[in-house]
Design a protein around this motif. Structure first.
Motif, PDB file in Angstrom:
ATOM      1  N   TRP A  57      -2.762   6.499  -0.984  1.00  0.00           N
ATOM      2  CA  TRP A  57      -2.826   7.221  -2.096  1.00  0.00           C
ATOM      3  C   TRP A  57      -1.582   7.137  -2.880  1.00  0.00           C
ATOM      4  O   TRP A  57      -1.624   7.301  -4.127  1.00  0.00           O
ATOM      5  CB  TRP A  57      -2.736   8.886  -1.481  1.00  0.00           C
ATOM      6  N   LEU A  58      -0.381   6.630  -2.426  1.00  0.00           N
ATOM      7  CA  LEU A  58       0.507   6.203  -3.246  1.00  0.00           C
ATOM      8  C   LEU A  58       0.153   5.082  -4.168  1.00  0.00           C
ATOM      9  O   LEU A  58       0.681   5.114  -5.283  1.00  0.00           O
ATOM     10  CB  LEU A  58       1.831   5.597  -2.191  1.00  0.00           C
ATOM     11  N   ASP A  59      -0.487   3.983  -3.556  1.00  0.00           N
ATOM     12  CA  ASP A  59      -1.087   2.909  -4.548  1.00  0.00           C
ATOM     13  C   ASP A  59      -1.892   3.378  -5.769  1.00  0.00           C
ATOM     14  O   ASP A  59      -1.786   2.927  -6.732  1.00  0.00           O
ATOM     15  CB  ASP A  59      -1.621   1.915  -3.721  1.00  0.00           C
ATOM     16  N   GLY A 206       4.568  -1.692   1.891  1.00  0.00           N
ATOM     17  CA  GLY A 206       4.389  -0.718   0.973  1.00  0.00           C
ATOM     18  C   GLY A 206       4.485  -1.274  -0.551  1.00  0.00           C
ATOM     19  O   GLY A 206       3.928  -1.081  -1.641  1.00  0.00           O
ATOM     20  N   ALA A 207       5.772  -2.373  -0.457  1.00  0.00           N
ATOM     21  CA  ALA A 207       5.943  -2.882  -1.626  1.00  0.00           C
ATOM     22  C   ALA A 207       4.768  -3.899  -2.127  1.00  0.00           C
ATOM     23  O   ALA A 207       4.496  -3.960  -3.214  1.00  0.00           O
ATOM     24  CB  ALA A 207       7.387  -3.641  -1.688  1.00  0.00           C
ATOM     25  N   LEU A 208       4.428  -4.584  -1.360  1.00  0.00           N
ATOM     26  CA  LEU A 208       3.234  -5.495  -1.484  1.00  0.00           C
ATOM     27  C   LEU A 208       1.912  -4.987  -1.925  1.00  0.00           C
ATOM     28  O   LEU A 208       1.362  -5.482  -2.866  1.00  0.00           O
ATOM     29  CB  LEU A 208       3.019  -6.397  -0.198  1.00  0.00           C
ATOM     30  N   TRP A 213      -2.145  -3.310  -6.314  1.00  0.00           N
ATOM     31  CA  TRP A 213      -2.866  -2.282  -6.709  1.00  0.00           C
ATOM     32  C   TRP A 213      -2.249  -1.593  -8.123  1.00  0.00           C
ATOM     33  O   TRP A 213      -3.054  -1.765  -9.260  1.00  0.00           O
ATOM     34  CB  TRP A 213      -3.084  -1.076  -5.900  1.00  0.00           C
ATOM     35  N   ALA A 214      -1.130  -1.387  -8.359  1.00  0.00           N
ATOM     36  CA  ALA A 214      -0.462  -1.167  -9.415  1.00  0.00           C
ATOM     37  C   ALA A 214       0.222  -2.008 -10.086  1.00  0.00           C
ATOM     38  O   ALA A 214       0.338  -1.711 -11.634  1.00  0.00           O
ATOM     39  CB  ALA A 214       0.522   0.219  -9.042  1.00  0.00           C
ATOM     40  N   GLY A 215       0.189  -3.195  -9.793  1.00  0.00           N
ATOM     41  CA  GLY A 215       0.370  -4.176 -10.808  1.00  0.00           C
ATOM     42  C   GLY A 215      -0.566  -5.053 -10.945  1.00  0.00           C
ATOM     43  O   GLY A 215      -1.254  -4.806 -12.188  1.00  0.00           O
TER      44      GLY A 215
END
Length: 316
Positions: A57-59, A206-208, A213-215
């Motif tokens: 959900w964060l992504d 989490g960074a990856l 997804w968001a990048g």
């Protein structure tokens, strides 16, 4: 005030400046290919990856947030403001819109504006950088035209002459600085989601996933929505207003494009700040401009008038 698209005639005895101005360097062309290919590959991998792992959900929240910021930076900033002068913005908002639009990874603001003003000056005719009708109207020609208008034109090395089509931006020191910082803004567009995702989960994983997804996936989706305005919205759809080209309204792209797919009215009245002018036509970008006006950040908004719309409809 005359439309910003109305080119001034050259002084007596002088020829008009050329449409193009040299070619992209090998490095510039390689970056264009990378900006197209990497997000596209990520988009192709998104469905199988989401099925098995790596989507939180964060992504989703980060992807949606960055999609809205960068997408509105293009539609409200690059397009309605910088290209067409649909309103006047104060300096902080002008800079913010240039930065936000740059996060979409569709090129620097000056090149984007120059290409789009050229598109309007020669829409669906020779000189248009991305018309789907340049090769004919047969099935094979239209297939070729769709590819060209959607993505293929970006692979051509000719550069639109910014001195002819965007002299106002070349004379704006703030915009010149933002335009020159495009590579750093590209790093920020991809790096900020990764940074937020990593800090929020306190993990490299989490960074990856946020980077993916968001990048990359977010950039690819926004790319194809924007490119669809160039291709699909010049091939199929409704044409209730008089325009000198094949621009059309495509309703199912309206939300994802923030109202840009009400393309027929836009080409009939390019400086209008609202593109979805009929009942039920969602135009998120216009509502954002309306909010900016209420806050006092923009003035001289070119809202549609009933008389203008009736004249455009009668001429259709």
């Amino acid at each position: 005030m005359p439309s910003i698209l109305q080119e001034r005639p050259p002084p007596s005895g002088r020829a008009a400046a050329p449409i193009t101005d040299g070619q992209r360097s090998t490095t510039e062309q390689a970056l264009v290919v990378a900006f197209m290919a990497l997000p596209l590959l990520a988009l192709a991998a998104a469905v199988p990856l989401a099925w098995g792992w790596g989507l939180t959900w964060l992504d989703i929240g980060l992807a949606a947030g960055f999609y809205v910021i960068s997408g509105l930076g293009v539609t409200v900033g690059f397009h309605r403001y910088f290209t067409h002068g649909s309103f006047k913005a104060n300096r902080p908002l002008r800079i913010a819109l240039a930065v936000a639009g740059s996060l979409a990874l569709q090129g620097g603001v000056t090149d984007w504006v120059a290409d789009h003003r050229r598109h309007h000056a020669y829409s669906d005719k020779e000189g248009d950088p991305h018309s789907p009708w340049l090769f004919g109207s047969g099935p094979v020609a239209l297939a070729r035209g769709f590819w060209h208008s959607h993505m293929g034109w970006l692979l051509e090395r000719d550069k639109t002459n910014a001195r002819r089509f965007a002299p106002d931006l070349l004379a704006d020191r703030d915009i010149v600085r933002v335009n020159s910082a495009f590579i750093w803004l590209t790093v920020a567009s991809l790096g900020l989601p990764a940074l937020i995702g990593g800090l929020a989960t306190w993990s490299f994983w989490g960074a990856l996933t946020a980077l993916f997804w968001a990048g990359l996936v977010r950039v690819a989706l926004l790319h194809h929505v924007t490119w669809s305005i160039n291709s699909i919205c010049h091939m199929v759809g409704d044409r209730p207003f008089a325009a000198r080209d094949r621009s059309a309204n495509v309703w199912w792209l309206a939300v994802l494009s923030f109202g840009e797919s009400w393309h027929n009215l836009h080409h009939a009245d390019p400086t209008c700040a609202r593109h979805g002018v009929k009942r039920g036509q969602i135009d998120i970008s216009a509502r954002v401009v309306w909010a900016f006006e209420k806050f006092g950040w923009v003035t001289s908004v070119r809202w549609p008038t009933q008389r203008r719309l009736e004249r455009l409809t009668k001429d259709a």
